[in-house]
Write an enzyme that holds these catalytic residues in place. Structure first.
Site, PDB file in Angstrom:
ATOM      1  N   ASP A  34      49.980  53.145  47.172  1.00 48.69           N
ATOM      2  CA  ASP A  34      49.887  54.092  46.061  1.00 48.69           C
ATOM      3  C   ASP A  34      49.186  55.368  46.522  1.00 48.69           C
ATOM      4  O   ASP A  34      48.151  55.329  47.208  1.00 48.69           O
ATOM      5  CB  ASP A  34      49.110  53.453  44.905  1.00 48.69           C
ATOM      6  CG  ASP A  34      48.969  54.372  43.720  1.00 48.69           C
ATOM      7  OD1 ASP A  34      49.915  54.449  42.920  1.00 48.69           O
ATOM      8  OD2 ASP A  34      47.915  55.035  43.607  1.00 48.69           O
ATOM      9  N   CYS A  90      27.783  25.975  18.715  1.00 47.32           N
ATOM     10  CA  CYS A  90      27.418  27.397  18.700  1.00 47.32           C
ATOM     11  C   CYS A  90      27.870  28.088  19.985  1.00 47.32           C
ATOM     12  O   CYS A  90      28.277  27.450  20.952  1.00 47.32           O
ATOM     13  CB  CYS A  90      25.899  27.561  18.599  1.00 47.32           C
ATOM     14  SG  CYS A  90      25.120  26.756  17.195  1.00 47.32           S
TER      15      CYS A  90
END
Length: 526
Positions: A469, A34
């Site tokens: 940037d 599971c």
């Protein structure tokens, strides 16, 4: 984590869905495995066993739980964080390399011997590449069985099984039901339908499309409506906003609350529509060959960074007071990536020192000149992005006015596409991130911004950083951080290994269109 039994037990007892995909819980008394969050697990602790992969649990003789469907849980975030052999192998297996090229093909792409690859995967995951690929085929088969009316022979073919017998045996062994019983069970508990014609003729391969400038007939075998799970939280604003704002006309578009784009897959062209929902991403795939299903799903998950662990990422970044406010305001930001790393590398060069709108214009002109047309999709999706071979052959003949940017950038673009076309640089799912950076830096015209952009969005490195940037530097100034590349780079070491995610939070301080979905008003982000 699976070898830390005490930690696994705590996760199972609390039914913590954050650990779904990190490990799998098997119960010796029922022979079922599971998810950690399965509501049905209430056994005695001594009956629990923990496995690092579904394939390992299957090899140990456990079948998948019918209630929690562990085979459909989000993938382990480890394979997107790590750059070692096992992680690279897992990314390639998810992309379908073993089904297409076998284990020798996988080993060749990784640059190791078949024996080394098998040994390392078995040691860490409890299963070799064939078992891992078989588990993926079974998951694809289950999806088609439960959500389509395809004949079982076509399902077996589409999922990648070599024979009907192998298909039947795998489904019975893993799900404890025959394929027919699995379909009947799904019919009693309806799930979203997949519209797929049921003829065997419809699932024959269409073949890959590589012809420059030619129309590629799009003969879809069906449109599949799927749910892509993720670990909560997920902030869709910058993720879908970035994809929409940078969309190449003809290849991508934002329409009716969804991001649409064409895909070049191993057996033919395809199209996808991705729509954010509170607990999943709705995915509508139009394929020309059903064998591409698992590869298409893998690439869409990679595009949206759906296997990330946002809780771990945000907890680490929030330790820095300068980022804590940003993280708490909109947790769960993902890194918008790409389904085609080579394509993004080209787009990174087209976007050097220009606006988003200008980069889209350059990309559109390139696509219209050299990209194959795709007929039959409808809407505004008309082209595939050109292959690197198409670009390498076609760029010298393009009028300079068609690509109105400096000669140095044209030289950089030509050098890059030649390297990618000749496969001297690998940016694919199994790429070595460090080696790829070194090779990209050696090309003319590729500076740190371009290389780190490719590392972040094409290679998928979670620790790529862009200190030069403009958006990052403006955000740093607003937050009182150093603005020089050296100073900001030094400060960012505290954010490792999640600096790609830190970039997303820094970018989000501006009111740029990349930070909001087109349906949002400007004030929502500001």
């Amino acid at each position: 984590m699976y070898d830390d039994a005490e930690r696994c037990v705590r996760a199972v007892r609390s039914r913590d869905s954050r650990f779904d995909g990190w490990f799998f819980t098997a119960v010796r008394s029922t022979r079922i495995y599971c998810r950690p969050s399965c509501p049905a697990i209430v056994p005695r602790i001594e009956n629990l066993r923990f496995y690092p992969s579904a394939a390992a649990a299957q090899q140990a003789g456990y079948r998948a739980c019918k209630r929690c469907r562990p085979d459909a849980s989000p993938g382990s975030p480890l394979w997107d964080v790590r750059a070692d052999l096992v992680a690279r192998a897992m990314r390639l297996i998810a992309d379908g390399v073993v089904d297409r090229d076998g284990v020798p093909g996988l080993a060749a792409q990784l640059g190791y011997s078949t024996r080394q690859v098998q040994r390392q995967l078995l040691a860490e995951l409890g299963a070799g590449p064939l078992a891992l690929a078989r588990a993926q085929r079974a998951q694809t088969a289950r999806l088609l069985i439960e959500t389509s009316d395809l004949p079982m022979g076509d399902v077996a073919f589409a999922a990648g099984f070599a024979s009907i017998r192998a298909f039947n045996d795998a489904v019975r062994e893993i799900f404890a039901l025959s394929p027919t019983d699995l379909r009947h069970r799904a019919a009693r508990a309806p799930i979203p339908l997949v519209t797929v014609p049921g003829s065997a003729e419809s699932s024959q391969p269409a073949g890959p499309a590589h012809s420059t400038g030619l129309a590629v007939p799009m003969r879809p075998v069906g449109t599949l409506s799927l749910r892509l799970p993720f670990r909560a939280p997920l902030c869709p604003d910058n993720l879908f906003g970035h994809l929409a704002a940078t969309a190449i006309p003809g290849v991508e578009q934002w329409r009716d609350g969804a991001f649409h784009r064409t895909l070049r897959l191993p057996h033919g062209p395809a199209a996808v529509a991705l729509r954010p929902r509170p607990d999943h991403v709705a995915c509508q795939l139009t394929l020309t060959d059903l064998r591409d299903l698992s590869t298409a799903i893998s690439r869409c998950r990679r595009l949206l960074d759906l296997d990330a662990d946002p809780v771990a990422v945000d907890a680490h970044l929030a330790e820095d007071p300068t980022l804590a406010r940003l993280v708490h305001a909109a947790p769960g930001r993902r890194v918008p990536r790409t389904p085609d790393p080579d394509e993004f590398a080209v787009r990174a060069i087209l976007g050097q020192q220009v606006s988003t709108a200008a980069a889209r214009t350059h990309a559109r002109r390139l696509v219209e000149a050299l990209g194959p047309r795709v007929d039959g999709l409808g809407g505004a999706l008309t082209h595939l992005f050109p292959t690197m071979r198409d670009l390498a052959d076609g760029l010298p003949g393009l009028d300079e006015a068609a690509l109105a940017f400096p000669r140095s950038r044209r030289i950089a673009l030509t050098a890059l596409v030649e390297a990618l076309a000749e496969r001297t640089i690998d940016l694919g799912a199994g790429a070595d991130w460090h080696h790829a950076r070194v090779q990209l830096t050696a090309l003319p015209g590729l500076g740190p911004w371009t290389v780190e952009s490719i590392a972040m969005r094409a290679l998928g490195d979670p620790d790529a950083f862009l200190p030069t940037d403009l958006g990052v530097r403006r955000a740093a100034a607003d937050l009182g951080l150093p603005t020089s590349a050296g100073g900001l780079g030094a400060h960012s070491t505290a954010w490792r290994p999640w600096r790609s995610y830190a970039v997303q939070y820094l970018w989000a301080t501006s009111d740029h269109p990349i930070n909001r979905m087109p349906d949002q008003p400007r004030s929502a982000t500001a």
